[in-house]
Scaffold this motif. Structure first.
Motif, mmCIF file in Angstrom:
data_model
loop_
_atom_site.group_PDB
_atom_site.id
_atom_site.type_symbol
_atom_site.label_atom_id
_atom_site.label_comp_id
_atom_site.label_asym_id
_atom_site.label_seq_id
_atom_site.Cartn_x
_atom_site.Cartn_y
_atom_site.Cartn_z
ATOM 1 N N ILE A 133 0.840 -1.203 0.000
ATOM 2 C CA ILE A 133 0.000 0.000 0.000
ATOM 3 C C ILE A 133 0.871 1.247 0.000
ATOM 4 N N ILE A 134 1.940 1.244 0.821
ATOM 5 C CA ILE A 134 2.828 2.402 0.902
ATOM 6 C C ILE A 134 3.533 2.633 -0.430
ATOM 7 N N LEU A 135 3.996 1.547 -1.041
ATOM 8 C CA LEU A 135 4.711 1.675 -2.315
ATOM 9 C C LEU A 135 3.772 1.921 -3.488
ATOM 10 N N GLY A 136 2.489 1.586 -3.318
ATOM 11 C CA GLY A 136 1.529 1.828 -4.386
ATOM 12 C C GLY A 136 1.432 0.705 -5.390
ATOM 13 N N ARG A 137 1.590 -0.540 -4.934
ATOM 14 C CA ARG A 137 1.463 -1.655 -5.871
ATOM 15 C C ARG A 137 0.024 -1.766 -6.353
ATOM 16 N N ILE A 138 -0.132 -2.047 -7.637
ATOM 17 C CA ILE A 138 -1.450 -2.142 -8.255
ATOM 18 C C ILE A 138 -1.968 -3.572 -8.128
ATOM 19 N N ASP A 139 -3.208 -3.710 -7.645
ATOM 20 C CA ASP A 139 -3.849 -5.023 -7.549
ATOM 21 C C ASP A 139 -4.017 -5.609 -8.949
ATOM 22 N N GLU A 140 -3.566 -6.848 -9.142
ATOM 23 C CA GLU A 140 -3.598 -7.480 -10.457
ATOM 24 C C GLU A 140 -5.010 -7.536 -11.039
ATOM 25 N N ILE B 70 0.368 14.087 -10.551
ATOM 26 C CA ILE B 70 -0.931 14.286 -9.897
ATOM 27 C C ILE B 70 -2.005 13.474 -10.613
ATOM 28 N N MET B 71 -2.010 13.500 -11.940
ATOM 29 C CA MET B 71 -3.005 12.744 -12.704
ATOM 30 C C MET B 71 -2.803 11.242 -12.545
ATOM 31 N N ILE B 72 -1.550 10.796 -12.565
ATOM 32 C CA ILE B 72 -1.266 9.377 -12.358
ATOM 33 C C ILE B 72 -1.762 8.939 -10.984
ATOM 34 N N TRP B 73 -1.498 9.746 -9.964
ATOM 35 C CA TRP B 73 -1.952 9.425 -8.606
ATOM 36 C C TRP B 73 -3.471 9.298 -8.561
ATOM 37 N N LYS B 74 -4.149 10.214 -9.240
ATOM 38 C CA LYS B 74 -5.613 10.187 -9.268
ATOM 39 C C LYS B 74 -6.124 8.928 -9.938
ATOM 40 N N VAL B 75 -5.534 8.557 -11.072
ATOM 41 C CA VAL B 75 -5.986 7.384 -11.819
ATOM 42 C C VAL B 75 -5.694 6.099 -11.060
ATOM 43 N N ARG B 76 -4.513 6.006 -10.468
ATOM 44 C CA ARG B 76 -4.100 4.762 -9.814
ATOM 45 C C ARG B 76 -4.681 4.585 -8.419
ATOM 46 N N TYR B 77 -4.694 5.659 -7.625
ATOM 47 C CA TYR B 77 -4.888 5.485 -6.181
ATOM 48 C C TYR B 77 -6.128 6.149 -5.601
ATOM 49 N N ASN B 78 -6.778 7.084 -6.332
ATOM 50 C CA ASN B 78 -7.986 7.691 -5.771
ATOM 51 C C ASN B 78 -9.100 6.668 -5.599
ATOM 52 N N ASP B 79 -9.238 5.773 -6.566
ATOM 53 C CA ASP B 79 -10.217 4.695 -6.488
ATOM 54 C C ASP B 79 -9.460 3.390 -6.717
ATOM 55 N N ALA C 255 -10.983 0.913 -9.360
ATOM 56 C CA ALA C 255 -11.230 1.299 -10.746
ATOM 57 C C ALA C 255 -10.349 0.480 -11.684
ATOM 58 N N PRO C 256 -10.877 0.069 -12.837
ATOM 59 C CA PRO C 256 -10.082 -0.743 -13.778
ATOM 60 C C PRO C 256 -8.994 0.078 -14.450
ATOM 61 N N LEU C 257 -7.906 -0.590 -14.803
ATOM 62 C CA LEU C 257 -6.796 0.032 -15.510
ATOM 63 C C LEU C 257 -6.484 -0.789 -16.755
ATOM 64 N N THR C 258 -6.120 -0.106 -17.814
ATOM 65 C CA THR C 258 -5.732 -0.809 -19.033
ATOM 66 C C THR C 258 -4.320 -1.362 -18.920
ATOM 67 N N MET C 259 -3.423 -0.570 -18.316
ATOM 68 C CA MET C 259 -2.011 -0.922 -18.270
ATOM 69 C C MET C 259 -1.482 -0.867 -16.839
ATOM 70 N N LYS C 260 -0.481 -1.696 -16.581
ATOM 71 C CA LYS C 260 0.301 -1.532 -15.373
ATOM 72 C C LYS C 260 1.169 -0.284 -15.521
ATOM 73 N N PRO C 261 1.681 0.239 -14.399
ATOM 74 C CA PRO C 261 2.535 1.432 -14.486
ATOM 75 C C PRO C 261 3.740 1.221 -15.401
ATOM 76 N N LEU C 262 4.075 2.250 -16.181
ATOM 77 C CA LEU C 262 5.253 2.198 -17.039
ATOM 78 C C LEU C 262 6.524 2.581 -16.283
ATOM 79 N N VAL C 263 6.362 3.323 -15.194
ATOM 80 C CA VAL C 263 7.503 3.741 -14.368
ATOM 81 C C VAL C 263 7.469 2.940 -13.079
ATOM 82 N N PRO C 264 8.569 2.306 -12.688
ATOM 83 C CA PRO C 264 8.573 1.480 -11.476
ATOM 84 C C PRO C 264 8.550 2.320 -10.192
#
Length: 550
Positions: free
Chosen positions: A96-103, A500-509, A512-521
């Motif tokens: 959660i702290i690192l911001g890993r995306i749920d598969e 800011i936009m990446i944070w909103k897309v990844r972590y605000n909800d 929410a579904p995502l098309t891609m995993k993060p491009l930046v580690p």
């Protein structure tokens, strides 16, 4: 095969191929995405058997929640809360702290694994000798996209680089350039990730940068800030280009004149761009870019022979504390992010190709900047004397005025040629960027009778303000315009808003579904690092340019 009379509506078309393994997005897919956002427990099975429903069955089943066939707000909120609780239970505190995306948020895992390489296919229609039309897959080239990134990044900012780095010295400024390259590459990858997710959500390729910002940030002050930063940056750079391009002309035709050269330069560029056909401009620009690289190669060949490499790296000429003030120009020298949505479209949403094109495309300008900085500073470091610390002298201008030995004079001629050619090629790109922005803001088409009616007003809006400010701004307007553009325009548009936009897309909800995993580690760490660095730069530059001048 398609008959000749069907050619017009098919030519240059982009076809999204619907397949269980080659992702296609249509209206149903867009509706499916919206349904997922509103019902977190529902998943899509367009590309993988691990998902329980197809897009069409998902849309049908989404109408079974309430008495009227729709899911109630309370049920939706309950489902979202349950899904968020499930995500938290499966992710560790470190995740959660690192911001890993749920598969399970990745709707199309095959795109990320490489099993399905691209999101859509671009078809080119070719007329054969017998009059028939044949469709051919135009996959896009990594090399071509990387060259587009590199060509966009190599602009007139390179001319201001030695003035910005002279006070710091070669070694500290090289460290600063390396840091700027890392951040600007990350920024481009963030924008690519946003473009890919937006493409997956809407099924519409070719989303521009301002449209991307507005769609994610919404109609609020952040979206307005992005639009203001976009126009501020472009006009600041145009002022710098007109100033330096006009000065170069004045030095040849009428030395000492104020505004004469700028008027000639702006008038010629406006007439050419207004009247030339797109194909003509493409060929002209290709020839100019070739001339830019040829003159740059000549500068390296002759510049290395005359450079004082010992003085260039001497400890007394290295001042690490001066690097901070050079960062606005360092960032400005590697701007390319406005064409990232184009790269995403050219490479058909292929994650691996896009990453390679952006990283490779930014690496070449980075190496060129290092070489340019070393050659210019190495040739003037002995002539500047005490000017290295105070930076009152423009190293590029000093070389342009070189005389005496034949090699020094030839180097000065090459630097002058490179300067004017780099400005001309950069102005072409900036004008087209502003045309796209103004037509978006005014809701005008890019061609046709309506566009032709507004074309004179659009070109006046693009050319007159920079001409006025460049003519009245004084001798140092070139450096000041680039400095302010880098400090506030680049920092806001490409270093603050993307994370800011990446944070909103990844972590605000988190459901929410995502098309891609993060491009930046490194998830939240990389986002926080960019936000902190860019915010610190804006605060430091604000202090330096306001309170620090008192």
């Amino acid at each position: 095969m398609i008959r000749k009379h069907q050619k017009m509506w098919l030519k240059h078309g982009i076809v999204l191929l619907l397949s269980a393994r080659l992702l296609c997005f249509n209206q149903n897919m867009a509706l499916a995405f919206n349904t997922i956002r509103n019902a977190g427990s529902t998943t899509v099975g367009c590309c993988s058997s691990n998902y329980r429903q197809t897009s069409s069955s998902l849309i049908l089943n989404s109408n079974t929640g309430g008495k009227d066939g729709t899911e109630t707000t309370s049920e939706t909120n309950t489902n979202n809360l349950l899904e968020e609780e499930r995500v938290r239970s499966e992710l560790s505190t470190t995740d959660i702290i690192l911001g890993r995306i749920d598969e399970q948020r990745i709707v199309f895992p095959e795109l990320n694994s490489g099993e399905v390489p691209r999101m859509f296919s671009t078809l080119e229609y070719i007329e054969e000798d017998d009059g028939m039309i044949k469709a051919k897959h135009n996959s896009g080239s990594i090399l071509g996209s990387a060259a587009l990134v590199a060509g966009t990044a190599i602009g007139a900012g390179i001319l201001a680089l030695p003035s910005a780095t002279a006070a710091a010295g070669f070694i500290p400024s090289s460290i600063g350039l390396s840091i700027a390259w890392v951040y600007m590459t990350m920024s481009g990858l963030f924008i690519a990730e946003l473009s890919l997710n937006r493409l997956g959500e809407t099924g519409r390729p070719g989303i521009g940068l301002l449209d991307l910002y507005k769609s994610i940030l919404g109609n609020n002050w952040l979206s307005l800030l992005g639009s203001v930063a976009y126009f501020f940056l472009h006009y600041a750079i145009m002022i710098a280009y007109f100033s330096q391009g006009g000065t170069n002309i004045s030095n040849i035709l009428l030395p000492g004149s104020n505004g004469f050269g700028q008027t000639i330069f702006a008038s010629v560029m406006c007439l050419v761009l207004y009247n030339a056909k797109s194909l003509t401009m493409e060929r002209l620009n290709n020839a100019l870019v070739l001339a830019v690289f040829t003159s740059f190669l000549g500068i390296l060949i002759f510049g290395i022979r005359t450079a004082d490499l010992g003085a260039l790296v001497a400890p007394e000429n290295q001042h690490l504390n001066e690097v901070w003030t050079a960062f606005p120009i360092l960032f400005l020298s590697m701007v390319y992010q406005n064409i990232v949505p184009t790269v995403v479209e050219q490479l058909e949403g292929d994650r691996k190709k896009i990453t390679t094109a952006i990283v490779g495309g930014t690496s070449l300008p980075f190496l060129m900047l290092l070489a340019w900085n070393g050659v210019i500073l190495g040739n003037v470091v002995g002539k500047l004397g005490n000017g290295i610390e105070g930076m009152p002298t423009d190293p590029v201008a000093l070389l342009q005025q070189a005389s005496g030995g034949s090699e020094a004079a030839l180097l000065g001629t090459l630097v002058s040629s490179f300067s004017e050619l780099a400005i001309i090629t950069s102005v072409i790109g900036m004008v087209y960027g502003l045309l796209d922005a103004w037509t978006d803001v005014l809701n005008l088409p890019n061609e046709g009778p309506t566009y032709e009616k507004w074309k004179p007003a659009l070109f006046a809006a693009i050319f007159l303000p920079p001409l006025l400010f460049s003519s009245l701004g004084g001798a140092d307007v070139f450096y000041k315009a680039l400095d302010y553009g880098g400090a506030f325009g680049i920092s806001t548009l490409f270093l603050v808003l993307p994370p800011i936009m990446i944070w909103k897309v990844r972590y605000n909800d988190t459901t929410a579904p995502l098309t891609m995993k993060p491009l930046v580690p490194f998830g939240k760490i990389s986002l926080s690092a960019m936000l902190l660095a860019s915010s610190a730069l804006i605060l430091q530059q604000t202090y330096e340019k306001t309170i620090g001048t008192i």
